[in-house]
Design a protein around this motif. Structure first.
Motif, PDB file in Angstrom:
ATOM      1  N   SER A   1       0.843  -1.199   0.000  1.00 42.03           N
ATOM      2  CA  SER A   1       0.000   0.000   0.000  1.00 42.03           C
ATOM      3  C   SER A   1       0.875   1.245   0.000  1.00 42.03           C
ATOM      4  O   SER A   1       1.974   1.240   0.562  1.00 42.03           O
ATOM      5  CB  SER A   1      -0.904   0.012   1.239  1.00 42.03           C
TER       6      SER A   1
ATOM      7  N   ARG B   1     -10.543  10.262  -0.802  1.00 42.10           N
ATOM      8  CA  ARG B   1     -10.353   8.954  -0.189  1.00 42.10           C
ATOM      9  C   ARG B   1      -9.142   9.001   0.734  1.00 42.10           C
ATOM     10  O   ARG B   1      -8.209   9.742   0.483  1.00 42.10           O
ATOM     11  CB  ARG B   1     -10.119   7.885  -1.266  1.00 42.10           C
TER      12      ARG B   1
ATOM     13  N   TYR C   1      -6.512   6.589   1.726  1.00 46.41           N
ATOM     14  CA  TYR C   1      -5.860   5.304   1.513  1.00 46.41           C
ATOM     15  C   TYR C   1      -5.234   4.766   2.798  1.00 46.41           C
ATOM     16  O   TYR C   1      -5.406   3.601   3.152  1.00 46.41           O
ATOM     17  CB  TYR C   1      -4.759   5.464   0.458  1.00 46.41           C
TER      18      TYR C   1
ATOM     19  N   GLU D   1      -7.697   3.449   5.477  1.00 47.71           N
ATOM     20  CA  GLU D   1      -8.361   2.192   5.134  1.00 47.71           C
ATOM     21  C   GLU D   1      -7.423   1.008   5.275  1.00 47.71           C
ATOM     22  O   GLU D   1      -7.802  -0.043   5.815  1.00 47.71           O
ATOM     23  CB  GLU D   1      -8.909   2.271   3.706  1.00 47.71           C
ATOM     24  N   ASP D   2      -6.190   1.156   4.809  1.00 48.61           N
ATOM     25  CA  ASP D   2      -5.272   0.014   4.862  1.00 48.61           C
ATOM     26  C   ASP D   2      -4.723  -0.223   6.255  1.00 48.61           C
ATOM     27  O   ASP D   2      -4.428  -1.369   6.615  1.00 48.61           O
ATOM     28  CB  ASP D   2      -4.150   0.193   3.845  1.00 48.61           C
TER      29      ASP D   2
ATOM     30  N   ARG E   1      -3.208  -3.670  -2.110  1.00 49.05           N
ATOM     31  CA  ARG E   1      -4.364  -2.859  -1.742  1.00 49.05           C
ATOM     32  C   ARG E   1      -4.233  -1.444  -2.322  1.00 49.05           C
ATOM     33  O   ARG E   1      -4.017  -1.290  -3.515  1.00 49.05           O
ATOM     34  CB  ARG E   1      -4.505  -2.839  -0.208  1.00 49.05           C
ATOM     35  N   ASN E   2      -4.373  -0.428  -1.515  1.00 48.12           N
ATOM     36  CA  ASN E   2      -4.436   0.947  -2.023  1.00 48.12           C
ATOM     37  C   ASN E   2      -3.040   1.449  -2.375  1.00 48.12           C
ATOM     38  O   ASN E   2      -2.459   2.285  -1.689  1.00 48.12           O
ATOM     39  CB  ASN E   2      -5.098   1.862  -0.984  1.00 48.12           C
TER      40      ASN E   2
ATOM     41  N   TRP F   1     -16.934  10.878  -4.822  1.00 48.17           N
ATOM     42  CA  TRP F   1     -16.560  10.166  -3.605  1.00 48.17           C
ATOM     43  C   TRP F   1     -17.377  10.581  -2.386  1.00 48.17           C
ATOM     44  O   TRP F   1     -17.027  10.239  -1.261  1.00 48.17           O
ATOM     45  CB  TRP F   1     -15.066  10.303  -3.353  1.00 48.17           C
TER      46      TRP F   1
ATOM     47  N   TYR G   1     -10.430   0.921  -4.122  1.00 44.32           N
ATOM     48  CA  TYR G   1     -10.727   1.512  -2.820  1.00 44.32           C
ATOM     49  C   TYR G   1     -12.086   0.993  -2.362  1.00 44.32           C
ATOM     50  O   TYR G   1     -13.028   0.858  -3.155  1.00 44.32           O
ATOM     51  CB  TYR G   1     -10.731   3.034  -2.932  1.00 44.32           C
TER      52      TYR G   1
ATOM     53  N   SER H   1     -13.979   2.082   0.590  1.00 48.82           N
ATOM     54  CA  SER H   1     -14.859   2.970   1.367  1.00 48.82           C
ATOM     55  C   SER H   1     -15.432   2.255   2.585  1.00 48.82           C
ATOM     56  O   SER H   1     -16.610   2.402   2.924  1.00 48.82           O
ATOM     57  CB  SER H   1     -15.990   3.522   0.489  1.00 48.82           C
TER      58      SER H   1
END
Length: 268
Positions: free
Chosen positions: A8, A17, A19, A22-23, A57-58, A189, A240, A242
């Motif tokens: 990531s 977003r 990133y 989220e990760d 992932r991101n 978004w 992504y 969310s």
């Protein structure tokens, strides 16, 4: 316990977003199932052989680091590295040629060609959207009339589409988990929960079946037009998720499904 390398770019400045958040969350939840380490995409080749499975992932659009991504793919394929998502996806992972191919085959996608000579295959409109085939995050996007469409190059040409909203369907393996939509077409978004109809799910599942991924996370992006849903993108590389916008039980089920798929893919 199996070792998992989560690839990531935690600091990538994604518009609308987060990133990194989220990760970091996903890594914290997957630690119940794996020994987890995180790394930047540019470090993946040097580290990946030490792990049982690599979770991409991101990591940001790969157009920003094409040489590193190609080295990652080549190393993984040469060494039999278990990568999630697996590297044979037919959607965005392979570039955007699939939009041209699906359009020509009559699938419900935004009509797409890749040559000026094929404009007669598109609806007769005043405005067009031109994108690089290797594009992402609207990089290189051009809105123009017919006369302004460049000749040659690796591009996609689409008519400007009048749509009500965009909606995304999120899958693990072939199982649907949740959907989110952007009520305002100008605010991609700013998402809200979406309750799909049976027809909506049949639409999304058609593209998940078309793809060849038995394991992995896929996001089917579509827009709602007067004629129905049209595919915008099939995100099968690093979509992504969310996750901050869904309820706790939905997050729990999604993470559990990802962990189970990772274990199944890696054989651990």
């Amino acid at each position: 316990m199996s070792a998992l390398l989560l690839v990531s770019d935690l600091t990538y400045p994604a518009r609308g977003r987060r990133y990194g958040d989220e990760d970091a969350y996903l890594a914290s939840r997957l630690r119940a199932h794996f020994d987890v380490a995180l790394c930047h995409p540019s470090d993946a080749v040097a580290l990946m052989d030490r792990f049982d499975v690599v979770l991409v992932r991101n990591s940001g659009p790969v157009l920003h680091y094409p040489a590193e991504y190609e080295a990652f793919r080549a190393h993984a394929l040469a060494n039999g590295t278990v990568v999630f998502n697996p590297l044979h996806g037919r959607g965005d992972m392979a570039g955007k040629q699939y939009l041209v191919d699906l359009s020509a085959a009559g699938y419900p996608v935004i009509p797409t060609v890749d040559r000026v000579e094929d404009l007669d295959r598109l609806p007769d409109v005043d405005g067009y959207v031109v994108k690089p085939k290797a594009g992402a995050d609207s990089v290189g996007l051009l809105r123009t009339d017919r006369a302004g469409i460049p000749a040659g190059g690796e591009i996609l040409i689409q008519p400007e589409v009048d749509f009500e909203y965009e909606v995304s369907f999120y899958f693990v393996d072939h199982e649907f988990h949740y959907a989110l939509y952007a009520p305002d077409p100008g605010k991609r978004w700013e998402l809200r929960a979406y309750e799909p109809t049976g027809d909506d799910l049949a639409f999304a599942e058609r593209f998940v079946r078309w793809n060849t991924l038995d394991h992995g996370i896929q996001r089917v992006d579509a827009c709602r037009t007067a004629a129905g849903l049209l595919l915008v993108e099939l995100e099968d590389l690093n979509p992504y998720l969310s996750l901050d916008l869904v309820d706790e039980s939905t997050r729990d089920a999604f993470v559990a499904a990802v962990a189970a798929s990772l274990r199944d893919l890696s054989g651990h």
